[in-house]
Structures are given as C-alpha cells and as structure tokens.
Motif scaffolding. Structure first.
Motif, short mmCIF file in Angstrom:
data_model
loop_
_atom_site.label_atom_id
_atom_site.label_comp_id
_atom_site.label_asym_id
_atom_site.label_seq_id
_atom_site.Cartn_x
_atom_site.Cartn_y
_atom_site.Cartn_z
N THR A 142 12.07 6.68 -9.53
CA THR A 142 11.78 7.79 -10.44
C THR A 142 12.35 7.54 -11.85
OG1 THR A 142 13.60 8.93 -9.33
CG2 THR A 142 11.38 9.65 -8.81
N ALA A 143 13.51 6.89 -11.94
CA ALA A 143 14.03 6.59 -13.29
C ALA A 143 13.10 5.58 -13.99
CB ALA A 143 15.45 6.04 -13.21
N ALA A 144 12.59 4.62 -13.24
CA ALA A 144 11.67 3.63 -13.82
C ALA A 144 10.39 4.32 -14.28
CB ALA A 144 11.36 2.53 -12.82
N ILE A 176 14.16 14.05 -18.80
CA ILE A 176 14.91 14.88 -19.75
C ILE A 176 16.10 14.10 -20.29
CG2 ILE A 176 16.40 16.92 -19.98
CD1 ILE A 176 14.58 18.30 -17.89
N GLN A 177 16.84 13.46 -19.38
CA GLN A 177 18.05 12.75 -19.80
C GLN A 177 17.72 11.55 -20.70
OE1 GLN A 177 21.33 12.76 -16.65
NE2 GLN A 177 19.50 12.94 -15.37
N LEU A 201 20.79 19.62 -17.81
CA LEU A 201 20.42 18.21 -18.00
C LEU A 201 20.24 17.88 -19.48
CD1 LEU A 201 17.62 17.99 -15.26
CD2 LEU A 201 19.93 17.03 -15.09
N GLY A 202 20.16 18.93 -20.32
CA GLY A 202 20.02 18.70 -21.77
C GLY A 202 18.79 19.33 -22.38
N VAL A 316 22.91 8.89 -18.32
CA VAL A 316 21.95 9.37 -17.33
C VAL A 316 22.67 9.48 -15.99
CG1 VAL A 316 19.93 8.66 -15.99
CG2 VAL A 316 19.87 8.53 -18.48
N LYS A 317 22.53 10.67 -15.38
CA LYS A 317 23.22 10.89 -14.10
C LYS A 317 22.19 11.17 -13.00
CE LYS A 317 27.58 12.75 -15.87
NZ LYS A 317 27.35 12.66 -17.30
N PRO A 318 22.29 10.44 -11.88
CA PRO A 318 21.38 10.73 -10.77
C PRO A 318 21.74 12.05 -10.11
CG PRO A 318 22.95 9.02 -10.15
CD PRO A 318 23.25 9.37 -11.58
#
Ligand SMILES: NC(=O)c1ccc[n+]([C@@H]2O[C@H](COP(=O)([O-])OP(=O)(O)OC[C@H]3O[C@@H](n4cnc5c(N)ncnc54)[C@H](OP(=O)(O)O)[C@@H]3O)[C@@H](O)[C@H]2O)c1
Length: 350
Positions: A142-144, A176-177, A201-202, A316-318
């Motif tokens: 998901t981050a990718a 978002i992050q 999350l920002g 970035v935090k999981p």
C-alpha cells in the motif's frame, strides 16, 4: 552454510490458494517443502508476519485456476528475517520487510502466508529499528501504491493541493503522510467515525463521504486554488468525483485512481461514464479536461528504498488495524473483506 541455515526445517505450514471463490473455500492450510532451490540473487526469509490486501481475495474470487496459476501460497506483504543470505549483500539475521507481488507469486508459487519464502533481493529492504515486524509487514504494497500514485504519476510538488479519496484506507493512510511530507495541502474523505484519526495523519481538512456525494460537497464549497491532484484510493465508487470535477480540479490537474472497485454490476454504468469522459469526449465538446490515470503497482527497488527512508526518519508511520494468529487467517480475511479496517490486517506467523 551458516548455523541458522542448518536449523531450517524441511517442511513448513502455509496457507495456499488451491481454488477459486471466497477465502474459506479457496484457501487450505497445508504443509509443503521449505524452498531449497534458491536462485542467484534470492534469499530465504523466515516470515514473522504477513499483511493482507484486497487484491488477494479479489483474485481468488475473480480468476479461474489456470489464469491465476494455482496453487500458490497466499498474500503479498511480509516482514521476516533472512536465514539464508545466499551470497547476496544481506546477512543471515537481517530483519527485513518487502513483498511478493502477484506477478512474482504466480511465477514462483511463493507467497507470504507461509513460514518461509524465497525472495529476490530487489523486493525487500532492511526493517528500520523504530518499527516492529507486525508494523513492517503491512507497509510495502500500500505504501508503494500511494508513492507511485502521488510521487511518480501525479508528481506532487510542495505547495500543491491534493484531495485523497479514502483517507482511512491503507493506501490513503500512506498517501496523506507522503503528500504532507512533500509539503502539500491535503483534504481527505472518510466517514465521520474516522475524522480524528485522518486528521492525526496530517490531513488539513476532512470531508465525510457519507454525508452527501463528495462531488456535491466540493462543488458547493470549492477549494481555492482548485486541487492539483485527486488521488482516489478506494476504486472510483463515485465516478462523479471525476466526471463533475470542473469546479474543484484544476484544468491542468490530474485524477489518479487505484482502479475500479467492481464489487457489483451496478457500478458498470458509472465506470463507462468515466471512461467516456476521460478518453472519448474532447474537452471542447464537454469532456473532462484534467487527465485521468489508472495504474497497478509493480516492484521498483528505488521506491522501496525511499519508503524505507520515510519510515526510518519517522515521516511516515505504518498503522495496524488488527493482528491474528496464523491458524486464524480466515478470520483476518473476514476483517479485511468487511472493508471497514483502519490500517493493515496482519497475520503473525511466528
Ligand atoms: N491499483 C493498485 O495497484 C492497488 C494497490 C493497492 C490497493 N488497491 C485497491 O485500493 C483499494 C483500497 O485498498 P486498501 O488496502 O487501502 O483498502 P482497506 O485498507 O481495506 O480500506 C478500508 C478502508 O476504506 C474506507 N472506505 C471504504 N469505502 C470508502 C469510500 N467509499 N470512501 C472513503 N473511504 C472508504 C473504510 O473506512 P469507512 O469504514 O469509514 O468507510 C476503511 O477504513 C482496494 O480496492 C484495493 O484493491 C489497488
């Protein structure tokens, strides 16, 4: 051969996709050999945790066996420990996280709901010390996706304004992050129960997608300036967000989507409307001016390295929704399929 290599068992437990249908029908808990045929550039990883993604159960439901090249081990995201570095730059004992994407899964029959997997070195990175294996397991796919959508396709820049559709989804949480880390202003959608979380999350502003259609909310109250980017992290459940975007998406902006969430045939007319507006009607005849782009995430080593840096420096935090024991993987799938998880659904393997 290292001491750890000598301790590797010959058989392992895995959840294997053996047929098509929902996970309860398609998956079997089986014992199969631990891979012993490492190719150059591959390592053997002892998996500590595997995270689930919608693509896993969607392909189980949609594809016949021959097309999905079954049987293969289930799921794409892992965190683990290298137990046979096989002459690569990694060392036995390195804690890592990464993925076995669908194309590699179908080619090698490997997957992450397993005790061991052989993985090419370009598909994982070292785990930073500030996160646990359970947190690390849910990062890669998901981050990718978020990184590819925003940084590589939309090419977001500092000062731009970005709308994230689905701020509490796993893709949205990273999006978002990442957008904030690039200095963008972020407006995100979510249901009211997740407003505080999405703000934490920002996100600068949050819209409740259940209150009224988002295209209406944004037309009544358009952003100034208009969004440069709309990143749809859900799957275009509301095509009007693109087809009626003129009041809130800049003409030279871009609408990027993770795809069509085709959970029901009712969505087909909306998908056709989007396609017609995006590709067939020119802007001067009333078609939508901003570009429309759908994509599927594939592996890129440099992207994984960048994501690792963002996690290591705390930018970035999981986020983990819930964790399950290996034998309870089917319950984990139920949670994921509820489409209500906030963060990753993770199965602990050890
Ligand atoms: N193209 C690609 O390469 C790619 C890669 C990864 C994922 N995807 C796709 O991206 C989608 C999201 O995946 P994911 O892993 O992020 O899902 P997920 O984490 O399971 O998403 C669940 C979250 O989505 C929210 N949500 C559900 N419907 C929504 C809606 N209509 N509007 C706003 N929020 C909504 C839910 O919040 P509420 O309870 O508040 O509704 C819940 O927090 C899936 O369709 C997946 O197949 C595509």
């Amino acid at each position: 051969m290292s001491t750890e290599t000598t301790q590797i068992p010959q058989v392992q437990k895995v959840w294997r996709v053996v047929g098509s249908g929902l996970p309860a029908k398609a998956l079997k808990l089986e014992e199969i050999p631990v891979p012993s045929d490492l190719q150059p550039g591959e390592v053997l990883v002892k998996i500590q945790a595997a995270a689930l993604n919608p693509v896993g159960y969607k392909l189980m439901k949609m594809l016949p066996n021959w097309l999905a090249k079954r049987p293969h081990v289930a799921e794409n995201d892992f965190a683990g420990v290298v137990v046979d570095a096989n002459g690569t730059a990694f060392a036995n004992g390195d804690e890592v996280f990464g993925w076995i994407p669908t194309d590699l899964q179908q080619k090698t029959s490997q997957g992450c709901l397993a005790q061991y997997a052989r993985v090419p070195v370009d598909y994982f990175v070292k785990k930073p010390n500030n996160i646990t294996p359970t947190e690390a397991a849910g990062i890669t796919l998901t981050a990718a996706t978020a990184y590819k959508g925003l940084v590589e396709i939309a090419q977001i820049e500092e000062g731009q304004s970005v709308f994230i559709n689905g701020g509490s989804s796993s893709v949205g949480i990273f999006a978002i992050q990442i957008a904030k880390s690039k200095g963008c202003k972020v407006v995100a959608s979510c249901s009211s129960k997740n407003t505080d979380f999405v703000k934490s999350l920002g996100a600068d502003e949050v819209l409740d997608y259940k209150a009224s259609p988002l295209s209406q909310q944004l037309t009544t109250n358009p952003p100034t300036p208009k969004f440069h980017v709309i990143f749809d992290c859900i799957g275009l459940t509301s095509p009007e967000l693109y087809t009626k975007s003129a009041p809130y998406l800049a003409p030279n902006g871009i609408f990027v989507t993770v795809g069509f969430n085709v959970s029901s045939l009712k969505q087909v007319p909306g998908i056709l409307r989007t396609a017609v507006n995006a590709f067939l009607i020119p802007a001067w005849l009333g078609g939508v001016k901003p570009k429309w782009k759908v994509f599927v995430v594939t592996n890129r080593k440099e992207r994984l390295d960048d994501i690792r840096k963002l996690v290591q420096d705390g930018t970035v935090k999981p986020v983990v929704d819930s964790t399950y024991e290996f034998e309870d993987a089917l319950k984990a799938f139920d949670k994921l399929m509820s489409e209500r998880a906030v963060g990753k659904v993770v199965v602990n393997v050890v």
